[in-house]
Design a protein around this motif. Structure first.
Motif, PDB file in Angstrom:
ATOM      1  N   THR A  37       0.875  -1.230   0.007  1.00  0.00           N
ATOM      2  CA  THR A  37       0.020   0.170  -0.150  1.00  0.00           C
ATOM      3  C   THR A  37       1.085   1.322   0.095  1.00  0.00           C
ATOM      4  OG1 THR A  37      -0.080   0.431   2.297  1.00  0.00           O
ATOM      5  CG2 THR A  37      -1.680  -1.303   1.319  1.00  0.00           C
ATOM      6  N   VAL A  46       3.477   5.098  -9.514  1.00  0.00           N
ATOM      7  CA  VAL A  46       2.647   3.688  -9.212  1.00  0.00           C
ATOM      8  C   VAL A  46       2.872   2.772 -10.403  1.00  0.00           C
ATOM      9  CG1 VAL A  46       0.785   2.423  -8.458  1.00  0.00           C
ATOM     10  CG2 VAL A  46       1.492   4.603  -7.117  1.00  0.00           C
ATOM     11  N   ALA A  50       4.641  -0.802 -10.645  1.00  0.00           N
ATOM     12  CA  ALA A  50       4.010  -1.963 -11.127  1.00  0.00           C
ATOM     13  C   ALA A  50       4.768  -2.548 -12.174  1.00  0.00           C
ATOM     14  CB  ALA A  50       2.548  -1.504 -11.543  1.00  0.00           C
ATOM     15  N   TYR A  55       3.771  -6.199 -10.656  1.00  0.00           N
ATOM     16  CA  TYR A  55       2.501  -6.511  -9.745  1.00  0.00           C
ATOM     17  C   TYR A  55       1.347  -5.942 -10.215  1.00  0.00           C
ATOM     18  CZ  TYR A  55       4.878  -8.082  -5.853  1.00  0.00           C
ATOM     19  OH  TYR A  55       5.628  -8.938  -4.883  1.00  0.00           O
ATOM     20  N   TYR A  57      -2.214  -3.430  -9.912  1.00  0.00           N
ATOM     21  CA  TYR A  57      -2.530  -2.196  -9.049  1.00  0.00           C
ATOM     22  C   TYR A  57      -3.872  -1.472  -9.479  1.00  0.00           C
ATOM     23  CZ  TYR A  57      -1.355   1.307 -12.561  1.00  0.00           C
ATOM     24  OH  TYR A  57      -1.235   2.142 -13.675  1.00  0.00           O
ATOM     25  N   ALA A  83      -2.477   4.003  -3.320  1.00  0.00           N
ATOM     26  CA  ALA A  83      -2.435   2.893  -4.196  1.00  0.00           C
ATOM     27  C   ALA A  83      -2.191   1.650  -3.449  1.00  0.00           C
ATOM     28  CB  ALA A  83      -1.317   3.070  -5.204  1.00  0.00           C
ATOM     29  N   LEU A  85      -0.986  -2.114  -4.649  1.00  0.00           N
ATOM     30  CA  LEU A  85      -0.277  -3.325  -5.519  1.00  0.00           C
ATOM     31  C   LEU A  85      -0.281  -4.554  -4.888  1.00  0.00           C
ATOM     32  CD1 LEU A  85       1.490  -0.302  -5.621  1.00  0.00           C
ATOM     33  CD2 LEU A  85       2.505  -1.445  -7.469  1.00  0.00           C
TER      34      LEU A  85
END
Length: 218
Positions: A37, A46, A50, A55, A57, A83, A85
């Motif tokens: 987080t 972000v 990712a 990952y 998200y 965010a 993820l």
């Protein structure tokens, strides 16, 4: 992790962009986390995290003075917000603003449900204190209601800007009370099994990183 990455806050000089992104990616890879987080993050950053980690998200934009806030120093990093993820695919997500907030920054919660039906939530609450009737205390109660609605297999992690817990009945509370920076205001709540919470120093932001290990209940 709270990244303090908008480019406007006083901690930006320590953020040393883009080293803060390298630090986040390194933590994800080193600990092979199932979920991450991020508070005070930028949508473009972000997306980059990712992509570098593989990952999935979801991002929740936070309104500032009535409109999305473009991150700066440098520009071109998207808008400001929070965010989640996850290593596993995302089945769905929800986010919404609280009914009240103090100052010019809206406050929101974000929850993601993964393919294994684990719910991961985050939020960044107002900074006006936790006295009864404050925006922070109202948001705290509303957050507890949100988490209660998700039931089993739910974990929350975020900067709640308070020392007393917002966890609903049936969820444990862990905090970063051993942190060297702003201790005690980053919280983790959950109903997973056997939780523990190491706190790791963060070099390029004004909050240390909180690492939580817990197991799904059989």
């Amino acid at each position: 992790m709270n990244l303090c990455a908008s480019g406007y806050a006083g901690c930006f000089a320590r953020t040393a962009y883009p080293k803060i992104l390298d630090e986040v990616v390194d933590r994800v890879r080193t600990h092979r986390v199932d979920a991450l987080t991020l508070n005070e993050a930028c949508s473009g950053d972000v997306a980059e995290i990712a992509e570098r980690t593989g990952y999935h998200y979801r991002f929740a934009t936070v309104v500032h003075r009535g409109a999305p806030l473009d991150c700066k120093t440098p520009t071109g990093r998207g808008v400001f917000g929070n965010a989640v993820l996850t290593k596993e695919a995302v089945r769905g997500s929800r986010d919404a603003a609280y009914s009240v907030f103090s100052g010019v920054e809206e406050r929101r919660w974000l929850c993601v449900t993964t393919a294994r039906r684990v719910n991961v939530c985050t939020s960044h609450l107002s900074t006006d204190g936790e006295a009864a009737g404050s925006a922070n205390s109202v948001q705290c109660a509303e957050l507890a209601d949100v988490l209660s609605s998700y039931g089993r297999r739910t974990v929350f992690a975020g900067d709640v800007n308070r020392h007393t817990s917002c966890a609903p009945e049936g969820m444990w509370t862990l905090t970063d009370e051993t942190a060297t920076q702003a201790p005690g205001i980053q919280h983790v709540y959950g109903n997973l099994a056997a939780p523990e919470v190491p706190v790791e120093p963060a070099t390029y932001t004004d909050h240390d990183a909180v690492l939580v290990r817990a197991r799904l209940r059989r």
